[in-house]
Write a protein that holds these residues in place. Structure first.
Motif, PDB file in Angstrom:
ATOM      1  N   THR A  37       0.847  -1.185   0.000  1.00 33.00           N
ATOM      2  CA  THR A  37       0.000   0.000   0.000  1.00 33.00           C
ATOM      3  C   THR A  37       0.886   1.240   0.000  1.00 33.00           C
ATOM      4  O   THR A  37       1.830   1.328   0.789  1.00 33.00           O
ATOM      5  N   VAL A  38       0.580   2.183  -0.868  1.00 34.87           N
ATOM      6  CA  VAL A  38       1.339   3.426  -0.970  1.00 34.87           C
ATOM      7  C   VAL A  38       0.621   4.497  -0.161  1.00 34.87           C
ATOM      8  O   VAL A  38      -0.535   4.817  -0.429  1.00 34.87           O
ATOM      9  N   HIS A  39       1.295   5.041   0.828  1.00 30.41           N
ATOM     10  CA  HIS A  39       0.690   6.049   1.694  1.00 30.41           C
ATOM     11  C   HIS A  39       0.808   7.452   1.093  1.00 30.41           C
ATOM     12  O   HIS A  39       0.011   8.337   1.415  1.00 30.41           O
ATOM     13  N   LEU A  40       1.804   7.649   0.255  1.00 31.08           N
ATOM     14  CA  LEU A  40       2.023   8.953  -0.362  1.00 31.08           C
ATOM     15  C   LEU A  40       2.804   8.746  -1.646  1.00 31.08           C
ATOM     16  O   LEU A  40       3.707   7.909  -1.712  1.00 31.08           O
ATOM     17  N   ALA A  41       2.439   9.493  -2.699  1.00 26.86           N
ATOM     18  CA  ALA A  41       3.170   9.463  -3.968  1.00 26.86           C
ATOM     19  C   ALA A  41       3.504  10.892  -4.352  1.00 26.86           C
ATOM     20  O   ALA A  41       2.631  11.757  -4.363  1.00 26.86           O
ATOM     21  N   HIS A  42       4.757  11.119  -4.669  1.00 29.22           N
ATOM     22  CA  HIS A  42       5.207  12.467  -5.020  1.00 29.22           C
ATOM     23  C   HIS A  42       6.062  12.405  -6.269  1.00 29.22           C
ATOM     24  O   HIS A  42       7.044  11.658  -6.323  1.00 29.22           O
ATOM     25  N   VAL A  91      -1.020   4.149 -14.306  1.00 26.84           N
ATOM     26  CA  VAL A  91      -0.086   3.037 -14.091  1.00 26.84           C
ATOM     27  C   VAL A  91       1.308   3.510 -14.489  1.00 26.84           C
ATOM     28  O   VAL A  91       1.510   3.997 -15.604  1.00 26.84           O
ATOM     29  N   VAL A  92       2.251   3.373 -13.559  1.00 28.72           N
ATOM     30  CA  VAL A  92       3.643   3.756 -13.803  1.00 28.72           C
ATOM     31  C   VAL A  92       4.506   2.515 -13.647  1.00 28.72           C
ATOM     32  O   VAL A  92       4.477   1.868 -12.591  1.00 28.72           O
ATOM     33  N   GLU A  93       5.271   2.192 -14.674  1.00 27.62           N
ATOM     34  CA  GLU A  93       6.171   1.049 -14.622  1.00 27.62           C
ATOM     35  C   GLU A  93       7.609   1.530 -14.724  1.00 27.62           C
ATOM     36  O   GLU A  93       7.914   2.469 -15.463  1.00 27.62           O
ATOM     37  N   GLY A  94       8.476   0.880 -13.986  1.00 28.86           N
ATOM     38  CA  GLY A  94       9.877   1.265 -14.000  1.00 28.86           C
ATOM     39  C   GLY A  94      10.665   0.458 -13.000  1.00 28.86           C
ATOM     40  O   GLY A  94      10.335  -0.698 -12.703  1.00 28.86           O
ATOM     41  N   ARG A  95      11.692   1.067 -12.452  1.00 30.31           N
ATOM     42  CA  ARG A  95      12.562   0.389 -11.495  1.00 30.31           C
ATOM     43  C   ARG A  95      12.484   1.120 -10.164  1.00 30.31           C
ATOM     44  O   ARG A  95      12.646   2.337 -10.096  1.00 30.31           O
ATOM     45  N   VAL A  96      12.241   0.360  -9.096  1.00 31.05           N
ATOM     46  CA  VAL A  96      12.127   0.949  -7.771  1.00 31.05           C
ATOM     47  C   VAL A  96      13.393   0.646  -6.967  1.00 31.05           C
ATOM     48  O   VAL A  96      13.933  -0.465  -7.020  1.00 31.05           O
ATOM     49  N   GLU A  97      13.877   1.657  -6.267  1.00 33.45           N
ATOM     50  CA  GLU A  97      15.099   1.543  -5.482  1.00 33.45           C
ATOM     51  C   GLU A  97      14.837   1.991  -4.051  1.00 33.45           C
ATOM     52  O   GLU A  97      13.964   2.834  -3.810  1.00 33.45           O
ATOM     53  N   LEU A  98      15.611   1.434  -3.123  1.00 37.82           N
ATOM     54  CA  LEU A  98      15.495   1.783  -1.704  1.00 37.82           C
ATOM     55  C   LEU A  98      16.763   2.506  -1.261  1.00 37.82           C
ATOM     56  O   LEU A  98      17.790   1.876  -1.012  1.00 37.82           O
ATOM     57  N   PRO A  99      16.729   3.846  -1.169  1.00 38.55           N
ATOM     58  CA  PRO A  99      17.910   4.587  -0.702  1.00 38.55           C
ATOM     59  C   PRO A  99      18.159   4.347   0.791  1.00 38.55           C
ATOM     60  O   PRO A  99      17.320   3.761   1.487  1.00 38.55           O
ATOM     61  N   GLY A 100      19.288   4.835   1.275  1.00 41.26           N
ATOM     62  CA  GLY A 100      19.584   4.736   2.692  1.00 41.26           C
ATOM     63  C   GLY A 100      18.654   5.617   3.515  1.00 41.26           C
ATOM     64  O   GLY A 100      18.032   6.551   2.999  1.00 41.26           O
ATOM     65  N   THR A 101      18.591   5.322   4.816  1.00 40.18           N
ATOM     66  CA  THR A 101      17.674   6.063   5.692  1.00 40.18           C
ATOM     67  C   THR A 101      17.986   7.551   5.714  1.00 40.18           C
ATOM     68  O   THR A 101      17.064   8.388   5.691  1.00 40.18           O
ATOM     69  N   HIS A 102      19.263   7.922   5.750  1.00 37.78           N
ATOM     70  CA  HIS A 102      19.627   9.339   5.768  1.00 37.78           C
ATOM     71  C   HIS A 102      19.139  10.034   4.505  1.00 37.78           C
ATOM     72  O   HIS A 102      18.587  11.151   4.576  1.00 37.78           O
ATOM     73  N   ALA A 103      19.324   9.388   3.345  1.00 41.63           N
ATOM     74  CA  ALA A 103      18.875   9.972   2.076  1.00 41.63           C
ATOM     75  C   ALA A 103      17.353  10.087   2.046  1.00 41.63           C
ATOM     76  O   ALA A 103      16.796  11.076   1.543  1.00 41.63           O
ATOM     77  N   GLN A 104      16.648   9.089   2.600  1.00 43.96           N
ATOM     78  CA  GLN A 104      15.185   9.131   2.636  1.00 43.96           C
ATOM     79  C   GLN A 104      14.698  10.342   3.434  1.00 43.96           C
ATOM     80  O   GLN A 104      13.793  11.069   2.999  1.00 43.96           O
ATOM     81  N   SER A 119       2.467  10.911   6.895  1.00 46.88           N
ATOM     82  CA  SER A 119       3.267   9.705   6.683  1.00 46.88           C
ATOM     83  C   SER A 119       4.760  10.017   6.624  1.00 46.88           C
ATOM     84  O   SER A 119       5.593   9.153   6.936  1.00 46.88           O
ATOM     85  N   LEU A 120       5.106  11.260   6.266  1.00 47.06           N
ATOM     86  CA  LEU A 120       6.521  11.633   6.201  1.00 47.06           C
ATOM     87  C   LEU A 120       7.174  11.628   7.582  1.00 47.06           C
ATOM     88  O   LEU A 120       8.402  11.518   7.704  1.00 47.06           O
ATOM     89  N   LEU A 121       6.379  11.741   8.632  1.00 52.32           N
ATOM     90  CA  LEU A 121       6.924  11.729   9.990  1.00 52.32           C
ATOM     91  C   LEU A 121       7.461  10.357  10.383  1.00 52.32           C
ATOM     92  O   LEU A 121       8.278  10.238  11.297  1.00 52.32           O
ATOM     93  N   GLY A 122       6.987   9.323   9.688  1.00 52.78           N
ATOM     94  CA  GLY A 122       7.412   7.968  10.030  1.00 52.78           C
ATOM     95  C   GLY A 122       8.573   7.451   9.214  1.00 52.78           C
ATOM     96  O   GLY A 122       8.952   6.275   9.349  1.00 52.78           O
ATOM     97  N   ILE A 123       9.163   8.297   8.350  1.00 51.53           N
ATOM     98  CA  ILE A 123      10.274   7.854   7.510  1.00 51.53           C
ATOM     99  C   ILE A 123      11.449   7.421   8.381  1.00 51.53           C
ATOM    100  O   ILE A 123      11.898   8.147   9.267  1.00 51.53           O
ATOM    101  N   GLY A 124      11.923   6.203   8.131  1.00 49.87           N
ATOM    102  CA  GLY A 124      13.037   5.662   8.903  1.00 49.87           C
ATOM    103  C   GLY A 124      12.605   4.830  10.082  1.00 49.87           C
ATOM    104  O   GLY A 124      13.432   4.130  10.683  1.00 49.87           O
ATOM    105  N   ASP A 125      11.335   4.897  10.451  1.00 46.12           N
ATOM    106  CA  ASP A 125      10.809   4.103  11.566  1.00 46.12           C
ATOM    107  C   ASP A 125       9.920   2.978  11.029  1.00 46.12           C
ATOM    108  O   ASP A 125      10.382   1.868  10.819  1.00 46.12           O
ATOM    109  N   ASP A 126       8.639   3.297  10.782  1.00 50.51           N
ATOM    110  CA  ASP A 126       7.747   2.285  10.228  1.00 50.51           C
ATOM    111  C   ASP A 126       7.420   2.537   8.758  1.00 50.51           C
ATOM    112  O   ASP A 126       6.734   1.730   8.122  1.00 50.51           O
TER     113      ASP A 126
END
Length: 256
Positions: A37-42, A91-104, A119-126
């Motif tokens: 589930t996507v909580h936010l898309a930017h 519909v958006v297709e492509g490649r998804v990447e997971l940056p480091g927590t600091h970058a997030q 939802s941005l308040l929870g970045i790096g936690d949940d």
């Protein structure tokens, strides 16, 4: 008689508005990974990158180097009687990447300036912030299926009233408001028994939906005389569609 079927925002702008509202969105990454589930898309302006906030457990399935992914966004109507109904799918297709927590967290601070969300308040936690590099974008709506070039999305943006549309629909579709029936008289010789509904408002016009005597649902595009960029201009154009004056009555005496 002049045709009432008028201009609509470009497909890239309509897709951008759907992403801006992001009422319902799901991300499927890889073949074995669960649907998240996507909580936010930017959409990062000027790029082909989409930043998505998903659960930390879902993000853990994204391997180093990224995986192929598919983002599905349902643009539902917010506000009024038609609240919750889907009107377009992106519909958006492509490649998804997971940056480091600091970058997030660094990216989250920039996103919050344009699109504040809890939802941005929870970045790096949940919550994790992942980057989807778009390779193909498809918009499906009342006009059919349209393929959008990622470069077109990079140079476009959402409708200026995307954030406020739900409030306008909620107010104008209220049974106590007589504006929508007056607008409907432009396309209906006599109003149907079931009250017409506004199901879309943007800078170029409104989308009206009504049911005829045979219970068939019709959707009609009614353009503004002039495109809008500010809330005051939007109010003026809606008032004109309803047969009202350009200025509110309390300002009529101030006109030159």
């Amino acid at each position: 008689m002049r045709s009432l079927v008028g201009p609509v925002p470009e497909p890239a702008e309509r897709a951008g508005s759907a992403l801006r509202r992001c009422a319902r969105a799901m991300l499927s990454a890889g073949t074995a990974a669960p649907i998240a589930t996507v909580h936010l898309a930017h959409h990062a302006p000027g790029t082909n990158d989409f930043w998505l906030a998903i659960g930390m457990a879902d993000a853990a399935t994204i391997t180093a180097g990224g995986v192929r992914a598919r983002l599905e966004v349902l643009d539902v109507i917010l506000g009024g009687v038609a609240d919750g109904r889907c009107r377009r799918v992106v519909v958006v297709e492509g490649r998804v990447e997971l940056p480091g927590t600091h970058a997030q967290r660094h990216v989250a601070t920039h996103i919050a300036v344009d699109l504040p969300d809890h939802s941005l308040l929870g970045i790096g936690d949940d919550i994790a912030l992942v980057r989807l590099r778009a390779e193909q974008i498809v918009l499906t709506d009342h006009d059919g299926v349209t393929t959008i070039e990622p470069d077109d999305m990079a140079t476009s943006g959402p409708d200026p009233f995307a954030d406020l549309e739900g409030h306008w629909l909620d107010h104008l579709n209220d049974p106590r408001c007589r504006i929508v029936p007056r607008i409907a008289m432009r396309v209906c010789r006599c109003l149907p028994a079931q009250r017409p509904l506004l199901v879309g408002i943007d800078r170029a016009g409104v989308d009206l939906e009504f049911t005829d005597r045979d219970d068939n649902i019709h959707r009609q595009r009614i353009p503004f005389a002039e495109a809008c960029s500010e809330v005051g201009e939007l109010g003026t154009q809606i008032r004109l569609l309803a047969g009202g004056p350009r200025y509110p009555m309390d300002r009529a005496a101030l006109r030159p």
